[in-house]
Write an enzyme that holds these catalytic residues in place. Structure first.
Site, PDB file in Angstrom:
ATOM      1  N   GLU A  45       0.834  -1.201   0.000  1.00  0.00           N
ATOM      2  CA  GLU A  45       0.000   0.000   0.000  1.00  0.00           C
ATOM      3  C   GLU A  45       0.873   1.258   0.000  1.00  0.00           C
ATOM      4  OE1 GLU A  45      -3.906   1.566   2.560  1.00  0.00           O
ATOM      5  OE2 GLU A  45      -2.627  -0.024   3.339  1.00  0.00           O
ATOM      6  N   LYS A 114      -9.153   3.551  -2.546  1.00  0.00           N
ATOM      7  CA  LYS A 114      -9.531   2.728  -1.401  1.00  0.00           C
ATOM      8  C   LYS A 114     -10.943   3.086  -0.952  1.00  0.00           C
ATOM      9  CE  LYS A 114      -7.486   1.075   2.958  1.00  0.00           C
ATOM     10  NZ  LYS A 114      -6.320   1.212   3.862  1.00  0.00           N
ATOM     11  N   LEU A 358      22.641   0.242  31.489  1.00  0.00           N
ATOM     12  CA  LEU A 358      22.406  -1.166  31.828  1.00  0.00           C
ATOM     13  C   LEU A 358      22.361  -1.309  33.336  1.00  0.00           C
ATOM     14  CD1 LEU A 358      22.097  -3.924  30.411  1.00  0.00           C
ATOM     15  CD2 LEU A 358      24.565  -4.202  30.567  1.00  0.00           C
ATOM     16  N   SER A 359      21.147  -1.474  33.879  1.00  0.00           N
ATOM     17  CA  SER A 359      20.949  -1.382  35.327  1.00  0.00           C
ATOM     18  C   SER A 359      21.182  -2.689  36.066  1.00  0.00           C
ATOM     19  CB  SER A 359      19.521  -0.904  35.608  1.00  0.00           C
ATOM     20  OG  SER A 359      18.594  -1.911  35.237  1.00  0.00           O
ATOM     21  N   GLY A 361      18.804  -4.960  35.788  1.00  0.00           N
ATOM     22  CA  GLY A 361      17.441  -5.462  35.868  1.00  0.00           C
ATOM     23  C   GLY A 361      17.007  -6.112  34.568  1.00  0.00           C
ATOM     24  N   ILE A 362      15.810  -6.701  34.581  1.00  0.00           N
ATOM     25  CA  ILE A 362      15.377  -7.499  33.433  1.00  0.00           C
ATOM     26  C   ILE A 362      15.002  -6.636  32.234  1.00  0.00           C
ATOM     27  CG2 ILE A 362      12.895  -7.658  33.937  1.00  0.00           C
ATOM     28  CD1 ILE A 362      13.289 -10.753  33.381  1.00  0.00           C
ATOM     29  N   ASP A 363      14.536  -5.390  32.464  1.00  0.00           N
ATOM     30  CA  ASP A 363      14.126  -4.549  31.345  1.00  0.00           C
ATOM     31  C   ASP A 363      15.316  -4.115  30.498  1.00  0.00           C
ATOM     32  OD1 ASP A 363      11.468  -4.724  32.049  1.00  0.00           O
ATOM     33  OD2 ASP A 363      11.497  -2.916  33.271  1.00  0.00           O
TER      34      ASP A 363
END
Length: 685
Positions: A45, A114, A358-359, A361-363
């Site tokens: 498109e 469209k 970069l802490s 933690g997981i995030d």
């Protein structure tokens, strides 16, 4: 005798307003389709402009330049000998339309606007375009002088009509129209249209492909026929990632399926199909009866045959066999979707890499793994000889040698930093160091205590008062202020290091690094972040992904990327580490928020996807949580949710652009169009 016809559809990585680049990718797809003996080629498109031009579609220049670029395709004799379906915006009678132009041998056959526009969720097509609405209605369109000189045509048909050839009939359906209750493919099929093309700009969301594929298959499962679905791929300059996965389907069976996540700029699918299979499938009595009641489409006839002459039948031509549909796991979608999105950003902005706080933690861990996944995808493509990827790597690195491994590439373009304080634990610091070593990022450790102390001292000298943490007797407002100092300093330091680290590494001719944020969708929804802290960044790959999905992604990544270190992140308690750690106290994200991540995910979906206010959400949760919460507890949760959602709406006005992976994203710049000043009491509700 069979009537074999070879057809093609494609996925193109188009970029908004990149007219020449978009044109070149269109031409490349046509070339490949012809090499594969295809007689019809359909593209995504609005492929001339790129789908996501947004308010550029309100500018007349966009329409003038679209015609200029289309003219170069139209007069290029290398595009002759194949029926072309190309998407672009067109102004007709002072109205803007999202159109498809069908042409053959340098002649425009018809322009199909469209009919039904996408205008909910992430889409605002009615802000830019007018829907055609009148089905089976056709007008005349005066071609621009530029095009008249090429085609020797002054007027062409503009509207809802189809093309008939000597051997078949071809009609169009565009993206959203397939999803509508009265989809055009039904009446097209009943009127004898055997091939339906669909140009699309459909974005990726986790687990969304299943829905899209079922609708595409359903389009021909009842009606019969051939369906050519073409979707854009890549990031065209916004928060969305278009995930390709173009398809060719016949009578409800998949014959060809494109890649969902890929660094290829051009991907062309072909399939050879016997038109007699369509005619046999449609021989049911009910089809015949309903066809006598269905509308009739005006036909534009062209005197060409798309299938080989049956008299001189070539026995070497073989029909394409059906195949099962392929789906990625949600964990794989997280690994590959944001990775491709980030690669498009870095190569198109001519950046030199990424910077991530970069802490431990997981995030931030998940964000780092997504970058590592990007590096792996890039190296894999280089090894396969992908010339475009190789060229982009050389431009980004400003050197001719291509790294041999993902870890080597990561070391050149990915920079991480642990920004510690006296509130940080040795465990989070060690996790950050070890992860950076495993994935190869250029890593720095620093301690911000002296900077924090100097700011607190400045405040004390200026006001005569010194704030203290709540656990030492301070008030809530003092406690928040002391946490926010650390959070905002991390944002300032992130941009300082992002600008100067290439210089530190003796790469002074490099541009700065893109700063990455790592706040997940649940924390953004709750407002559990500091305005202008290190969640304020250039891009956020996980801003539309829930905490639960991120955990599953990390668990999957342990084996896929061979990183056992990730187990340590999975087992760690989520914590911001902005308050002092004592023998009796360790800060916990879920306790601070007053919600578990499971609860936030459910409530976010009820709020946005199910469109619930406080009362409706309470009623639904009575049933969802009836086995483990009392009505009073549910009521308290709902009141808290809407309180925090309301008082933190202002944070979303400056939310970092995030990869959109969930419909309940709270980003008010695109997805959650609610006010940012809301009475948090919701007193009547």
């Amino acid at each position: 005798m069979p009537h074999y016809i070879t057809l093609s559809t494609c996925s193109l990585n188009q970029w908004a307003m990149d007219f020449e680049g978009n044109r070149d990718r269109i031409l490349e797809s046509i070339k490949i389709a012809k090499e594969k003996k295809a007689k019809l080629r359909v593209g995504p498109e609005l492929e001339i402009t790129g789908y996501g031009c947004l308010d550029h579609f309100l500018e007349n220049d966009t329409y003038i330049q679209s015609w200029e670029m289309y003219s170069t395709i139209l007069k290029n004799e290398e595009t002759f000998g194949i029926l072309l379906d190309i998407g672009m915006p067109i102004i007709h009678k002072n109205r803007r339309y999202n159109c498809r132009i069908l042409s053959y041998d340098g002649k425009i056959l018809l322009i199909r606007p469209k009919i039904f526009l996408a205008n909910d969720g992430n889409y605002r097509e009615m802000r830019y375009f007018t829907p055609w609405l009148k089905t089976q209605y056709v007008e005349e369109f005066n071609l621009p002088i530029l095009i008249q000189k090429i085609t020797n045509q002054e007027i062409v048909k503009f509207g809802d009509m189809v093309i008939s050839t000597l051997d078949t009939v071809i009609g169009c359906e565009t993206c959203e129209e397939m999803f509508t209750p009265q989809a055009p493919h039904i009446s097209l099929s009943l009127d004898g249209v055997e091939i339906i093309t669909n140009s699309s700009g459909s974005h990726h969301e986790l687990r969304k492909l299943n829905t899209r594929v079922s609708l595409i298959m359903e389009a021909t499962r009842k009606c019969g026929g051939i369906y050519l679905y073409s979707n854009q791929k890549g990031c065209d300059g916004d928060r969305l990632y278009y995930d390709g996965c173009s398809m060719i389907i016949c009578n409800g069976e998949i014959l060809a399926q494109g890649k969902q996540f890929s660094l290829d700029d051009v991907e062309v699918l072909t399939a050879t199909i016997d038109l007699e299979d369509v005619r046999s499938f449609r021989s049911l009595t009910s089809h015949g009866i309903q066809s006598r009641l269905s509308p009739i489409y005006e036909r534009k006839h062209i005197n060409i045959e798309l299938s080989p002459d049956s008299i001189n039948f070539d026995i070497s031509i073989k029909p394409t066999l059906s195949r099962p549909c392929f789906y990625h796991l949600p964990e794989e979608e997280i690994a590959f979707g944001p990775a491709c999105w980030l690669w498009d950003y870095i190569r198109r902005c001519k950046g030199s890499g990424f910077f991530l706080p970069l802490s431990g933690g997981i995030d931030s861990c998940a964000t780092a793994i997504i970058i590592y996944s990007m590096c792996k995808l890039v190296i894999d493509e280089c090894k396969l000889g992908n010339l475009q990827v190789i060229k982009d790597v050389k431009i980004i690195l400003k050197e001719d040698e291509i790294p041999k491994t993902a870890k080597e590439l990561s070391n050149k373009i990915f920079h991480t930093c642990f920004m510690g304080t006296s509130n940080s634990s040795i465990e989070t610091k060690n996790r950050s160091i070890e992860l950076s070593e495993k994935i190869g990022s250029y890593h720095i450790n620093l301690n911000m205590d002296n900077v924090i102390k100097s700011i607190i001292l400045l405040f004390e000298i200026s006001t005569g008062k010194r704030p203290i943490y709540k656990i030492f007797g301070g008030s809530t407002i003092e406690n928040l202020a002391l946490q926010n100092i650390q959070a905002r300093l991390r944002m300032i330091l992130s941009y300082l290091f992002a600008q100067l680290l290439p210089w530190v590494r003796s790469k002074s001719n490099f541009s700065g690094l893109l700063v990455l944020g790592s706040a997940n969708v649940d924390e953004q929804l709750r407002g559990y972040l500091t305005k202008y802290d290190c969640s304020s960044a250039d891009l956020n790959p996980i801003g539309g992904i829930s905490k639960n999905d991120l955990k599953k992604f990390i668990k999957w990544s342990i084996n896929y990327f061979k990183l056992p270190i990730l187990n340590n992140f999975l087992n760690a308690i989520p914590t911001a580490e902005l308050e002092p750690i004592t023998e009796n106290y360790i800060q916990s994200d879920e306790i601070d928020m007053g919600f578990t991540y499971d609860e936030l995910s459910i409530m976010g979906k009820l709020r946005k996807i199910d469109k619930c206010g406080p009362y409706s959400m309470f009623i639904k949760l009575l049933h969802i949580w009836k086995d483990f919460k009392t009505p009073e507890e549910i009521s308290e949760k709902v009141n808290k949710f809407f309180w925090y959602y309301s008082i933190n709406r202002h944070k979303q006005t400056v939310s970092t652009p995030s990869y959109h992976a969930e419909q309940y994203s709270p980003d008010d710049n695109r997805f959650d169009l609610r006010p940012f000043l809301i009475d948090p009491r919701f007193s009547w509700d």
